[in-house]
Design an enzyme around this catalytic site. Structure first.
Site, mmCIF file in Angstrom:
data_model
loop_
_atom_site.group_PDB
_atom_site.id
_atom_site.type_symbol
_atom_site.label_atom_id
_atom_site.label_comp_id
_atom_site.label_asym_id
_atom_site.label_seq_id
_atom_site.Cartn_x
_atom_site.Cartn_y
_atom_site.Cartn_z
ATOM 1 N N TYR A 60 -57.937 -20.049 12.340
ATOM 2 C CA TYR A 60 -57.752 -18.650 12.724
ATOM 3 C C TYR A 60 -59.137 -18.017 12.817
ATOM 4 O O TYR A 60 -59.808 -17.806 11.817
ATOM 5 C CB TYR A 60 -56.926 -17.890 11.686
ATOM 6 C CG TYR A 60 -55.492 -18.335 11.528
ATOM 7 C CD1 TYR A 60 -54.859 -19.118 12.484
ATOM 8 C CD2 TYR A 60 -54.760 -17.958 10.410
ATOM 9 C CE1 TYR A 60 -53.541 -19.512 12.326
ATOM 10 C CE2 TYR A 60 -53.438 -18.339 10.246
ATOM 11 C CZ TYR A 60 -52.834 -19.127 11.211
ATOM 12 O OH TYR A 60 -51.525 -19.515 11.050
ATOM 13 N N PRO A 212 -40.732 -14.559 12.532
ATOM 14 C CA PRO A 212 -39.449 -14.031 12.070
ATOM 15 C C PRO A 212 -38.775 -13.074 13.046
ATOM 16 O O PRO A 212 -37.592 -12.798 12.924
ATOM 17 C CB PRO A 212 -39.821 -13.299 10.779
ATOM 18 C CG PRO A 212 -41.267 -12.973 10.913
ATOM 19 C CD PRO A 212 -41.857 -14.118 11.689
ATOM 20 N N GLY A 214 -39.485 -13.554 16.560
ATOM 21 C CA GLY A 214 -39.677 -14.164 17.868
ATOM 22 C C GLY A 214 -41.112 -14.408 18.267
ATOM 23 O O GLY A 214 -41.371 -15.030 19.290
ATOM 24 N N GLY A 215 -42.071 -13.926 17.509
ATOM 25 C CA GLY A 215 -43.476 -14.218 17.779
ATOM 26 C C GLY A 215 -43.985 -13.577 19.050
ATOM 27 O O GLY A 215 -43.826 -12.381 19.277
ATOM 28 N N PHE A 216 -44.589 -14.412 19.907
ATOM 29 C CA PHE A 216 -45.236 -13.905 21.114
ATOM 30 C C PHE A 216 -44.221 -13.439 22.158
ATOM 31 O O PHE A 216 -44.573 -12.742 23.109
ATOM 32 C CB PHE A 216 -46.163 -14.972 21.707
ATOM 33 C CG PHE A 216 -47.250 -15.393 20.769
ATOM 34 C CD1 PHE A 216 -48.233 -14.495 20.368
ATOM 35 C CD2 PHE A 216 -47.285 -16.671 20.247
ATOM 36 C CE1 PHE A 216 -49.231 -14.874 19.484
ATOM 37 C CE2 PHE A 216 -48.290 -17.062 19.370
ATOM 38 C CZ PHE A 216 -49.262 -16.164 18.987
#
Length: 288
Positions: A60, A212, A214-216
């Site tokens: 990251y 949690p 759906g993300g992107f």
């Protein structure tokens, strides 16, 4: 259900609502944050609110989030568990690339040790990047897990976990070394790991869902929105509360770079979901 409900993670019991550090890096999880002081403030507030499980990785940034964690929290509290992951690297164009050779894995562990400022890593997740790298793909993981097992024997890694893996890979890895957690995509609408979660729960192994909501590609669900409105909560809070109810071995790591959003996420542990609400939410998997 409160944020102080716990489950085992390695040699510690941690509060089930933790913190994911991905958003402490710059846009696209690449480069430094716009406001480093704000990132440090969020981390310190997370611990003040009861977080004792932080999820991070040296890819990251790269290196950025671990360096911020060290600046903000070192020397670390005795009850704090920092979970990192290896198996990927960042290209100059911010791309996500596999880095699973023995040499790359060993270097990644040493990079994490240096940037976090520790002599041994609490938990290291082996993040598999088979296939297109975006989701689990079958294939043997014996070599990378054996490398991690060797590093564990050397005292550089205390516990080992898995990320982005199939059930068959979990079984294979557990024949080589003890596995303390599995981190895969799972949420109210994406429930492919239902059987795996149940099996891990029976064996006392933590399951850590990412994305949690759906993300992107955020989940669009009128049912979730309606439930959230009726509870005077946000869809994210409801999605987190549903996960806490789903199974006692689920540990959450929602991430944010905002103190206000952090407090919202932590408040999800206080949400009470009635049987009718749970039935509505359980039905989203068929309608999303």
């Amino acid at each position: 259900m409160t944020q102080y409900s716990t489950f085992s993670l390695g040699s510690h019991f941690v509060n089930r609502l933790g913190y994911g550090a991905m958003q402490l890096a710059g846009p696209g999880v690449f480069g430094p944050p716009k406001d480093r002081h704000a990132a440090i403030t969020v981390l310190r507030e997370a611990l003040a609110l009861g977080v004792n499980h932080i999820d991070t990785s040296d890819f990251y940034g790269p290196h950025v989030t671990n360096q911020i964690i060290r600046e903000a929290l070192h020397p670390y509290a005795e009850d704090l568990v920092i979970v990192t992951k290896i198996g990927a690297r960042r290209g100059d164009d911010a791309s996500w690339l596999p880095a699973c050779s023995p040499e790359e894995l060993k270097q990644a562990v040493h990079d994490n040790l240096r940037n976090l400022g520790v002599d041994a890593l609490d938990v290291v997740n082996m993040r598999m990047m088979l296939g297109d790298g975006h989701g689990p793909c079958e294939g043997s993981i014996e070599e990378p897990i054996s490398v991690l097992a060797e590093l564990q024997q050397q005292g550089l890694v205390k516990h080992i976990g898995l990320s982005n893996v199939t059930t068959a890979q979990v079984i294979e890895a557990r024949k080589i070394v003890d596995i303390v957690c599995v981190q895969n995509e799972y949420n109210i609408a994406h429930r492919g790991d239902d059987a795996l979660i149940n099996a891990l729960a029976r064996d006392g192994i933590a399951y850590v869902p990412f994305f949690p909501l759906g993300g992107f590609s955020p989940l669009q669900s009128s049912a979730l929105n309606e439930v959230a409105s009726s509870l005077e909560a946000t869809p994210m809070q409801v999605a987190l509360a549903w996960l806490l109810h789903r199974s006692p071995n689920i540990l959450l790591i929602p991430g944010t770079s905002s103190v206000a959003h952090l407090r919202e996420n932590m408040a999800a542990a206080e949400l009470k979901l009635s049987s009718d609400v749970l039935a509505t939410l359980d039905g989203i998997v068929d309608n999303a």
